[in-house]
Design an enzyme around this catalytic site. Structure first.
Site, PDB file in Angstrom:
ATOM      1  CB  CYS A 417      -0.919  -0.008   1.224  1.00 18.68           C
ATOM      2  SG  CYS A 417      -1.976   1.436   1.341  1.00 18.68           S
ATOM      3  CB  ILE A 418       2.273   3.409  -2.103  1.00 19.35           C
ATOM      4  CG1 ILE A 418       3.234   4.606  -2.112  1.00 19.35           C
ATOM      5  CG2 ILE A 418       1.466   3.331  -3.385  1.00 19.35           C
ATOM      6  CD1 ILE A 418       4.324   4.498  -3.160  1.00 19.35           C
ATOM      7  CE1 TYR A 429       8.786  15.823  -0.196  1.00 16.56           C
ATOM      8  CE2 TYR A 429       6.945  17.093  -1.049  1.00 16.56           C
ATOM      9  CZ  TYR A 429       8.144  17.036  -0.375  1.00 16.56           C
ATOM     10  OH  TYR A 429       8.718  18.184   0.105  1.00 16.56           O
ATOM     11  CD  GLU A 451      -0.913  -6.903  -1.973  1.00 19.83           C
ATOM     12  OE1 GLU A 451      -2.007  -7.352  -1.586  1.00 19.83           O
ATOM     13  OE2 GLU A 451       0.048  -6.677  -1.197  1.00 19.83           O
ATOM     14  CB  SER A 464       4.764   8.932 -14.119  1.00 19.89           C
ATOM     15  OG  SER A 464       5.700   9.981 -14.218  1.00 19.89           O
TER      16      SER A 464
END
Length: 554
Positions: A417-418, A429, A451, A464
């Site tokens: 998870c990000i 960031y 994931e 990107s």
């Protein structure tokens, strides 16, 4: 003889926090009753203020000129400076509970200004088009709409007409997809095929058939429509161009209305949000006031408030501004728990073990769910490591974003998870977090991949990043033959992600049973020009600043 003022200070708990106003009042009462020498105090109310002013003829009680306790560093540095039994503290408490008193306090110039991120969501929203009942949608796929972009009435259509057009478009898209699948592995033609030639001729004939001008009756009809509806309706578009071009325009409008929906509107259309449902609309986080995007499973007593107050250091959530001020006066955290594994300038990354710091990681997951759609991890945080990125100043390390990864991933996922906090989005960031996750994979000598499924913003960020990594590799590559396996080993990017990125860049060609990688110099030159333009403002991860060894058992 004036009465000597005595203070009763709050006792410090084991975790230095308070859960509610009632806990603070009980603690104050207990501490007052335990000391027989301290006289019992009564709460200062509006009635007692008016009574004392009328009897003594004294002016209004003057408020304390010192800055209020806020999470931006204005809070007292020690517990002894907070006197909750004093008249000022009681008055602050009554201000927080009584809107009339809160509105009467006009001297707010000393307080720091909060910054709002994103537009507030209105739960009672409806279509702004006059006479519209919010039924139907321009795409023909939904039963309701809440914006002009999806309003059939604004576009001079009915809900049934939108559904018919949607069915026709879907049928055409299926036919096109079948044709593309049949020609997927065919050699690229240098000349148009017979099917493309016939289609071009048909389009030419349709465009020739349109009327060269408008009749007098049509012009009068357009003027009457314009005068009666003004800017609340779209102008009539018939006979302005060919039917083919008009249908293309309608198709583009429908697609744009689908993309322009906010996350809250999507949930409202899908029936996941109803009026009166318990969803936190805003959170006060440090010096920012953030509007939430999605529902997060906070406890019922907090979710029904609609607004949550969160400590930006320990991530504890509270019910009111008063509780937050008291908490900030005692909270000793100035950075995330765990080990600092990276520092360069003001940017730091902390490795937090979900097993050792369970409460912090659970609060972090609940906070992240407010801005993520596909997140399902909330409380089972023990099998994960959390890498929290912060930006430091003289008040502490402020949360920028984080990503989590499994301690032992069977599929070699380097990110579970990000998230980048909304106030730090579009500043580079997110790409730093992705780059840091791949840097850890390089140290582990593994090939990593995020994931699935990725959120919309996460997919954009990863595409990107993969594009930039491949173009940088192509720019520095000096050999004649290039291998996807070599690219994967050097960049730690999964070969599947490399192939999908090359296909999106049209740098992968199938020729005589083999896949060839094309080096497109135009894309490389464009990327290099952007890198040069960014210069020193480009935020990157410095591998030499990493002080980290892979955890045992991974």
């Amino acid at each position: 003889m004036p009465r000597r003022r005595q203070s009763v200070h709050m006792g410090s708990g084991s975790d230095g926090t308070e859960d509610s106003d009632s806990s603070a009042e009980r603690e104050q009462t207990n501490s007052s009753e335990s000391d027989g020498n301290i006289p019992k105090r009564t709460r200062l109310t509006r009635a007692s203020l008016r009574l004392s002013q009328s009897s003594q003829g004294t002016p209004d009680v003057k408020q304390d000129e010192s800055p209020p306790l806020t999470p931006t560093g204005n809070a007292p540095s020690s517990e002894s400076e907070l006197d909750i039994s004093s008249p000022n503290a009681s008055h602050d408490e009554s201000l927080a509970k009584d809107p009339a008193l809160r509105d009467s306090d006009k001297d707010l110039s000393h307080r720091p200004k909060r910054r709002r991120c994103h537009e507030t969501y209105n739960f009672n929203m409806k279509c702004p088009t006059p006479g519209c009942n919010s039924l139907g949608h321009l795409t023909g796929k939904h039963e309701r709409h809440f914006a002009v972009s999806g309003c059939p009435l604004y576009h001079n259509l009915s809900a049934d007409e939108c559904k018919v057009k949607a069915t026709t478009r879907e049928k055409h898209e299926e036919e096109t997809k079948v044709q593309e699948d049949s020609n997927r592995h065919a050699t690229r033609h240098q000349t148009p095929t017979s099917r493309q030639t016939r289609y071009k001729e048909q389009v030419t004939e349709m465009r020739k058939g349109r009327n060269s001008g408008q009749s007098k009756e049509q012009k009068e009809k357009y003027m009457e429509h314009r005068q009666s509806h003004g800017n609340t309706r779209e102008p009539l578009l018939e006979n302005i161009t060919s039917e083919y071009d008009l249908e293309l325009f309608r198709k583009a409008q429908a697609r744009a209305s689908e993309d322009l929906k906010t996350p809250q509107e999507k949930l409202r259309i899908q029936g996941q949000i109803t009026e009166g449902s318990n969803m936190i609309k805003t959170i006060l986080f440090g010096r920012y006031e953030l509007d939430t995007w999605y529902h997060s499973p906070y406890p019922e007593e907090y979710a029904r408030l609609g607004r949550l107050y969160v400590c930006e250091f320990c991530l504890k959530y509270m019910k009111s501004q008063t509780i937050l001020r008291r908490h900030m006066a005692k909270c000793v955290w100035k950075h995330p728990p765990g080990d600092e594994v990276y520092r360069k300038g003001a940017i730091s990354v902390f490795e937090v073990d979900g097993k050792k710091n369970k409460i912090y990681c659970q609060n972090l997951c609940l906070l992240a769910k407010l801005f993520l759609d596909h997140k399902t991890l909330y409380y089972d945080v023990e099998p994960f490591l959390f890498y929290v990125m912060t930006e430091a100043d003289n008040t502490g390390c402020h949360l920028v974003g984080y990503f989590s990864k499994e301690k032992n991933s069977f599929l070699n996922y380097n990110v579970s998870c990000i998230l980048t906090m909304p106030q730090y989005m579009r500043q580079g960031y997110g790409k730093m977090l992705i780059d840091f996750s791949y840097l850890l994979s390089k140290v582990e000598e593994k090939v990593g991949s995020p994931e699935r499924p990725l959120s919309d913003l996460g997919l954009i960020s990863y595409r990107s990043y993969w594009k930039e990594v491949l173009l940088r590799y192509m720019y520095n590559f000096q050999g004649k033959e290039i291998s996807i396996k070599e690219i994967s080993q050097e960049t730690a990017v999964n070969p599947v992600d490399i192939v999908s990125t090359l296909q999106s860049l049209q740098m992968l060609k199938y020729w005589k049973g083999k896949h060839l990688v094309l080096k497109r110099q135009d894309l490389i030159d464009e990327w290099k020009a952007k890198e040069t333009k960014r210069g020193s403002n480009n935020k990157t991860i410095d591998p030499s600043s990493l002080k980290w060894t892979p955890p045992k058992g991974t």
